[in-house]
Design an enzyme around this catalytic site. Structure first.
Site, PDB file in Angstrom:
ATOM      1  N   ARG A 178       7.030  10.460  -0.382  1.00  0.00           N
ATOM      2  CA  ARG A 178       5.718  10.320   0.260  1.00  0.00           C
ATOM      3  C   ARG A 178       5.376  11.624   0.960  1.00  0.00           C
ATOM      4  O   ARG A 178       6.012  12.003   1.947  1.00  0.00           O
ATOM      5  CB  ARG A 178       5.717   9.162   1.256  1.00  0.00           C
ATOM      6  N   SER A 249       1.326  -1.886   0.005  1.00  0.00           N
ATOM      7  CA  SER A 249       1.401  -2.059   1.458  1.00  0.00           C
ATOM      8  C   SER A 249       0.405  -3.127   1.890  1.00  0.00           C
ATOM      9  O   SER A 249      -0.764  -3.097   1.473  1.00  0.00           O
ATOM     10  CB  SER A 249       1.080  -0.748   2.186  1.00  0.00           C
ATOM     11  N   LYS A 278       3.113   7.750  10.575  1.00  0.00           N
ATOM     12  CA  LYS A 278       1.801   7.213  10.226  1.00  0.00           C
ATOM     13  C   LYS A 278       1.227   6.483  11.427  1.00  0.00           C
ATOM     14  O   LYS A 278       1.946   5.763  12.131  1.00  0.00           O
ATOM     15  CB  LYS A 278       1.923   6.258   9.029  1.00  0.00           C
TER      16      LYS A 278
END
Length: 346
Positions: A178, A249, A278
Site C-alpha cells: 500500500r 474495506s 490513515k
C-alpha cells in the site's frame, strides 16, 4: 396438455424447490454459522412460499400422483452419494434453480404474472448462490491466514527488500503493498520483487496490492484490496479473473453486507483504533467488529491502529484476523513483531 397435467408439474417442482431451499438454509445456519446468508435464504424461501400460494394448494394435492409417477423409481448413482456438507449444499442449490425454471415456464400457461414472480426468485437465487460459493471458497483458501502486514514502497529498493525479507522470514500470512506516493513504475518494481521473493518460500504468503487492480494484474499478485471509492468488485473481477482474491474495506455493517453480495473474497472492517497511516473522521471501533463477527462468516480482517497491546480487545469481538502496518514496519525488529502477532493470533 391439460391443466391437470400442468398442476402435477407445478406441484412436483414446488416440492423440489422448497426442499432444496430448506437444505441450503440449514447449510448457512449450521455449517457456515452465517446469520446474514441464512437470512437471505430464509427470505427467499418465504417469498417463494408466498408465490406458490397463488396456485391452489388443494388442487395441487388433489392432482398429485406419487404412486403412479414414472420418475419415482428412476435415480442415478450420483444422487446417492455426497462428499461433504458443501456437496450437499451445491446439489440442493442446483435443484432449486432447475425447479424455479420449471415453475416459471409451466406457470405461464396458468398465469403470466406468476411466471414473472418465479423468474425474479430465480435471479435472486443466483445472487445467493454466488455469495455462498465465494464464502465457501474464501474460507477454505484463507484458512490459517490471520495476519496481513501492510507495507509501503520504502525510500529505496534496498530498504524495501530488507523489510520484506524480515517479514517473510517471520512468517506473515499475507502482505499488502500500500503506497499512495510512489510512481507506477516504482509500484510495479516493488510488487514484482515482492512476488518473486515470496515464490522462493515453501509456504509463501499471499501478496495483495492495495487499490491498484492494474498493477495486481500486471505483476500476477494474488489479489487486490479495494476501498469504498475504488473500483467495484465487479470491475476488478473483470480485470483479474475468477481466481484472484478481492478484498474490500468496510466501515459499517451495511458496507460489509454489500461486499458479501458483491462477491468480495474477504473484507477489512474498521477503522478500529486511530491509525498513524490513515486518518478517519469516525471510528466504529470494536462494536462494528462484533457486529460483523455475529452475522458474516466471510473472512474478515480488523483494520486501523491494531497493536500487540490492543489485539486482545479485537479478538474478544469474534474477529480472528487483523491487518497491521505501523505495529510491524515501524518496530525496532519487524520480524519479531510479526512473530509476536502470530503467537497471539489463533
Amino acid at each position: 396438455m391439460s391443466n391437470n397435467t400442468i398442476y402435477r408439474v407445478l406441484d412436483a417442482a414446488a416440492n423440489r424447490a422448497t426442499e432444496g431451499m430448506r437444505v441450503v438454509e440449514d447449510y448457512c445456519r449450521f455449517v457456515l454459522d452465517d446469520a446474514r446468508l441464512m437470512k437471505h435464504a430464509k427470505e427467499l424461501r418465504h417469498d417463494f412460499a408466498a408465490a406458490i400460494a397463488t396456485l391452489s394448494h388443494d388442487d395441487r394435492h388433489a392432482l398429485r400422483e406419487t404412486q403412479q409417477d414414472v420418475g419415482v423409481e428412476i435415480s442415478t448413482p450420483a444422487e446417492s452419494t455426497r462428499i461433504d456438507a458443501w456437496d450437499v449444499c451445491v446439489a440442493s442449490s442446483e435443484r432449486v434453480k432447475q425447479s424455479l425454471r420449471s415453475l416459471e415456464e409451466f406457470s405461464k400457461t396458468v398465469s403470466p404474472e406468476i411466471g414473472t414472480r418465479f423468474e425474479t426468485l430465480r435471479y435472486r437465487w443466483y445472487t445467493l448462490e454466488k455469495s455462498l460459493t465465494t464464502t465457501h471458497t474464501s474460507r477454505s483458501r484463507l484458512s490459517g491466514v490471520n495476519l496481513c502486514v501492510l507495507i509501503d514502497a520504502r525510500d529505496s529498493i534496498e530498504a524495501f527488500t530488507k523489510l520484506v525479507q524480515k517479514i517473510l522470514d517471520a512468517g506473515a500470512d499475507m502482505i499488502q503493498l500500500r503506497d499512495k506516493s510512489s510512481s507506477d513504475r516504482e509500484l510495479v518494481e516493488r510488487a514484482s520483487l515482492l512476488c518473486k521473493l515470496k515464490d522462493s518460500l515453501p509456504s509463501p504468503p499471499l501478496i495483495i496490492i492495495n487499490d491498484r487492480t492494474d498493477i495486481a494484474a500486471a505483476t500476477n499478485a494474488d489479489g487486490v484490496h479495494l476501498g469504498q471509492d475504488d473500483l467495484k468488485v465487479k470491475e476488478a473481477r473483470a480485470i483479474l479473473g475468477p481466481r484472484k482474491l478481492i478484498g474490500v474495506s468496510t466501515h459499517n455493517i451495511e458496507q460489509a453486507r454489500a461486499a458479501v453480495l458483491d462477491g468480495a473474497d474477504y473484507i477489512g472492517v474498521g477503522p478500529t483504533f486511530p491509525s498513524k497511516t490513515k486518518s478517519f473522521d469516525e471510528f466504529p471501533g470494536t462494536d462494528l467488529l462484533a457486529e460483523v463477527a455475529a452475522e458474516i462468516s466471510l473472512p474478515s480482517f480488523a483494520i486501523g491502529g491494531i497493536t500487540l497491546k490492543n489485539l486482545p480487545k479485537v479478538l474478544t469481538t469474534g474477529i480472528q484476523c487483523v491487518a497491521v502496518s505501523t505495529a510491524v514496519v515501524s518496530a525496532d525488529d519487524p520480524g519479531a513483531a510479526v512473530r509476536a502477532f502470530n503467537e497471539m493470533l489463533p
